[in-house]
Scaffold this motif. Structure first.
Motif, mmCIF file in Angstrom:
data_model
loop_
_atom_site.group_PDB
_atom_site.id
_atom_site.type_symbol
_atom_site.label_atom_id
_atom_site.label_comp_id
_atom_site.label_asym_id
_atom_site.label_seq_id
_atom_site.Cartn_x
_atom_site.Cartn_y
_atom_site.Cartn_z
ATOM 1 N N UNK A 283 0.730 -1.160 0.167
ATOM 2 C CA UNK A 283 -0.082 -0.179 -0.135
ATOM 3 C C UNK A 283 0.709 1.356 0.082
ATOM 4 N N UNK A 284 1.828 1.098 0.820
ATOM 5 C CA UNK A 284 2.782 2.343 0.765
ATOM 6 C C UNK A 284 3.528 2.560 -0.212
ATOM 7 N N UNK A 285 3.955 1.612 -1.096
ATOM 8 C CA UNK A 285 4.492 1.481 -2.297
ATOM 9 C C UNK A 285 3.519 2.190 -3.394
ATOM 10 N N UNK A 286 2.302 1.816 -3.343
ATOM 11 C CA UNK A 286 1.451 2.186 -4.452
ATOM 12 C C UNK A 286 1.206 3.634 -4.282
ATOM 13 N N UNK A 287 1.049 4.063 -2.893
ATOM 14 C CA UNK A 287 0.723 5.386 -2.824
ATOM 15 C C UNK A 287 1.789 6.470 -3.166
ATOM 16 N N UNK A 288 3.089 5.960 -3.105
ATOM 17 C CA UNK A 288 4.192 6.838 -3.323
ATOM 18 C C UNK A 288 5.118 6.526 -4.950
ATOM 19 N N UNK A 289 4.506 5.428 -5.487
ATOM 20 C CA UNK A 289 5.490 5.000 -6.668
ATOM 21 C C UNK A 289 5.091 6.180 -7.750
ATOM 22 N N UNK A 290 6.228 6.217 -8.502
ATOM 23 C CA UNK A 290 6.013 7.154 -9.826
ATOM 24 C C UNK A 290 6.433 6.464 -11.118
ATOM 25 N N UNK A 291 6.357 5.078 -10.968
ATOM 26 C CA UNK A 291 6.441 4.207 -12.041
ATOM 27 C C UNK A 291 5.508 3.053 -12.077
ATOM 28 N N UNK A 292 5.065 2.325 -13.151
ATOM 29 C CA UNK A 292 4.305 1.464 -13.038
ATOM 30 C C UNK A 292 4.645 0.335 -12.202
ATOM 31 N N UNK A 293 3.583 -0.115 -11.284
ATOM 32 C CA UNK A 293 3.725 -1.238 -10.417
ATOM 33 C C UNK A 293 2.795 -2.224 -10.707
ATOM 34 N N UNK A 294 3.505 -3.766 -10.788
ATOM 35 C CA UNK A 294 2.860 -4.816 -10.827
ATOM 36 C C UNK A 294 2.460 -5.401 -9.543
ATOM 37 N N UNK A 295 1.466 -5.356 -8.955
ATOM 38 C CA UNK A 295 1.192 -6.052 -7.761
ATOM 39 C C UNK A 295 0.678 -7.394 -8.000
ATOM 40 N N UNK A 296 1.063 -8.375 -7.225
ATOM 41 C CA UNK A 296 0.522 -9.863 -7.263
ATOM 42 C C UNK A 296 -0.091 -10.162 -5.744
#
Length: 141
Positions: free
Chosen positions: A127-140
Protein backbone atom coordinates in the motif's frame (compact mmCIF):
# COMPACT_ATOMS: atom_id res chain seq x y z
CA UNK A 1 14.21 -2.05 -19.79
CA UNK A 2 14.80 -2.50 -16.06
CA UNK A 3 12.51 -4.24 -13.61
CA UNK A 4 12.85 -4.07 -9.84
CA UNK A 5 11.44 -7.23 -8.29
CA UNK A 6 10.99 -6.89 -4.53
CA UNK A 7 10.75 -10.25 -2.76
CA UNK A 8 10.41 -11.63 0.73
CA UNK A 9 10.12 -15.16 2.09
CA UNK A 10 6.38 -15.49 1.47
CA UNK A 11 4.62 -17.79 -1.02
CA UNK A 12 3.34 -14.65 -2.77
CA UNK A 13 6.92 -13.78 -3.73
CA UNK A 14 7.12 -16.91 -5.89
CA UNK A 15 3.96 -15.83 -7.75
CA UNK A 16 5.56 -12.45 -8.38
CA UNK A 17 8.56 -14.23 -9.92
CA UNK A 18 6.14 -16.12 -12.19
CA UNK A 19 4.58 -12.83 -13.30
CA UNK A 20 7.96 -11.23 -14.01
CA UNK A 21 8.92 -14.22 -16.18
CA UNK A 22 5.60 -13.90 -18.02
CA UNK A 23 6.07 -10.16 -18.45
CA UNK A 24 9.61 -10.64 -19.75
CA UNK A 25 8.33 -13.11 -22.37
CA UNK A 26 5.95 -10.43 -23.68
CA UNK A 27 8.58 -7.72 -24.06
CA UNK A 28 10.48 -7.09 -27.29
CA UNK A 29 13.84 -7.14 -25.54
CA UNK A 30 15.09 -9.06 -22.54
CA UNK A 31 14.75 -6.89 -19.42
CA UNK A 32 17.40 -6.42 -16.78
CA UNK A 33 15.91 -7.69 -13.50
CA UNK A 34 17.06 -6.35 -10.15
CA UNK A 35 15.89 -8.62 -7.35
CA UNK A 36 15.64 -6.86 -4.00
CA UNK A 37 15.21 -8.20 -0.49
CA UNK A 38 14.81 -5.66 2.31
CA UNK A 39 15.29 -6.81 5.88
CA UNK A 40 13.51 -4.61 8.44
CA UNK A 41 16.12 -3.27 10.85
CA UNK A 42 16.65 -4.84 14.23
CA UNK A 43 16.91 -2.00 16.77
CA UNK A 44 20.67 -1.40 16.85
CA UNK A 45 20.85 -0.49 20.52
CA UNK A 46 19.19 -3.79 21.42
CA UNK A 47 21.20 -5.87 18.98
CA UNK A 48 24.60 -4.36 19.71
CA UNK A 49 24.20 -5.04 23.41
CA UNK A 50 23.99 -8.73 22.60
CA UNK A 51 25.92 -9.31 19.37
CA UNK A 52 28.80 -7.69 17.50
CA UNK A 53 28.01 -5.46 14.51
CA UNK A 54 29.83 -7.93 12.22
CA UNK A 55 27.57 -10.75 13.43
CA UNK A 56 24.48 -8.62 12.79
CA UNK A 57 25.70 -7.75 9.28
CA UNK A 58 26.39 -11.44 8.61
CA UNK A 59 22.88 -12.29 9.81
CA UNK A 60 21.31 -9.74 7.43
CA UNK A 61 23.45 -11.04 4.53
CA UNK A 62 22.71 -14.71 5.23
CA UNK A 63 19.00 -14.04 5.63
CA UNK A 64 18.90 -12.06 2.39
CA UNK A 65 20.88 -14.62 0.42
CA UNK A 66 18.53 -17.35 1.64
CA UNK A 67 15.46 -15.41 0.52
CA UNK A 68 16.99 -14.53 -2.86
CA UNK A 69 18.27 -18.01 -3.70
CA UNK A 70 15.11 -19.47 -5.27
CA UNK A 71 13.92 -16.33 -7.12
CA UNK A 72 17.39 -15.78 -8.60
CA UNK A 73 17.65 -19.41 -9.73
CA UNK A 74 14.20 -19.33 -11.34
CA UNK A 75 14.86 -16.06 -13.16
CA UNK A 76 18.26 -17.25 -14.40
CA UNK A 77 16.69 -20.52 -15.58
CA UNK A 78 14.22 -18.40 -17.59
CA UNK A 79 17.19 -16.72 -19.29
CA UNK A 80 16.89 -13.37 -17.56
CA UNK A 81 19.90 -11.34 -16.47
CA UNK A 82 19.54 -10.72 -12.75
CA UNK A 83 21.29 -8.60 -10.16
CA UNK A 84 20.66 -9.32 -6.47
CA UNK A 85 20.32 -6.57 -3.88
CA UNK A 86 20.11 -6.96 -0.10
CA UNK A 87 19.31 -3.94 2.04
CA UNK A 88 18.29 -3.18 5.60
CA UNK A 89 15.65 -0.54 6.26
CA UNK A 90 11.97 0.25 6.06
CA UNK A 91 10.86 -1.94 3.13
CA UNK A 92 8.60 0.53 1.28
CA UNK A 93 11.17 3.32 1.55
CA UNK A 94 14.04 1.13 0.36
CA UNK A 95 12.01 -0.35 -2.53
CA UNK A 96 11.06 3.10 -3.82
CA UNK A 97 14.54 4.51 -3.31
CA UNK A 98 16.23 1.61 -5.15
CA UNK A 99 13.71 1.76 -8.01
CA UNK A 100 14.54 5.44 -8.52
CA UNK A 101 18.27 4.97 -8.02
CA UNK A 102 18.42 2.12 -10.55
CA UNK A 103 16.13 4.02 -12.95
CA UNK A 104 13.75 1.08 -13.20
CA UNK A 105 10.85 1.06 -15.65
CA UNK A 106 8.67 -1.34 -13.65
CA UNK A 107 8.33 -2.30 -10.03
CA UNK A 108 6.97 -5.74 -9.16
CA UNK A 109 6.02 -6.94 -5.69
CA UNK A 110 3.50 -9.06 -3.85
CA UNK A 111 0.72 -8.35 -1.44
CA UNK A 112 0.40 -10.61 1.56
CA UNK A 113 -3.37 -10.66 1.54
CA UNK A 114 -4.03 -9.54 5.08
CA UNK A 115 -7.44 -8.11 5.79
CA UNK A 116 -8.21 -4.42 5.30
CA UNK A 117 -8.51 -4.07 9.09
CA UNK A 118 -5.05 -5.59 9.61
CA UNK A 119 -3.60 -3.22 7.01
CA UNK A 120 -5.12 -0.27 8.87
CA UNK A 121 -3.38 -1.24 12.08
CA UNK A 122 -0.03 -2.60 10.92
CA UNK A 123 0.19 -1.06 7.46
CA UNK A 124 1.19 -2.65 4.22
CA UNK A 125 4.42 -2.30 2.30
CA UNK A 126 2.46 -2.75 -0.93
CA UNK A 127 0.00 0.00 0.00
CA UNK A 128 2.78 2.44 0.88
CA UNK A 129 4.60 1.65 -2.36
CA UNK A 130 1.44 2.12 -4.44
CA UNK A 131 0.72 5.46 -2.78
CA UNK A 132 4.16 6.87 -3.53
CA UNK A 133 5.35 5.10 -6.69
CA UNK A 134 6.08 7.20 -9.76
CA UNK A 135 6.55 4.22 -12.08
CA UNK A 136 4.21 1.39 -13.10
CA UNK A 137 3.70 -1.19 -10.34
CA UNK A 138 2.76 -4.82 -10.89
CA UNK A 139 1.13 -5.97 -7.64
CA UNK A 140 0.52 -9.70 -7.25
CA UNK A 141 -1.79 -11.12 -4.61
Amino acid sequence: MKILLAVDDSPVAQRVVDQVITLADQLKSVPEVHVLYVHPPIPIEFATRHVAREALDAYYRDEGEGVLKVPLARLKAAGLPVTPHIHVGQPADVVLHRAAELKCDYLCLGRHGRSVVADLFVGSVATRVLQRATLPVLLVG
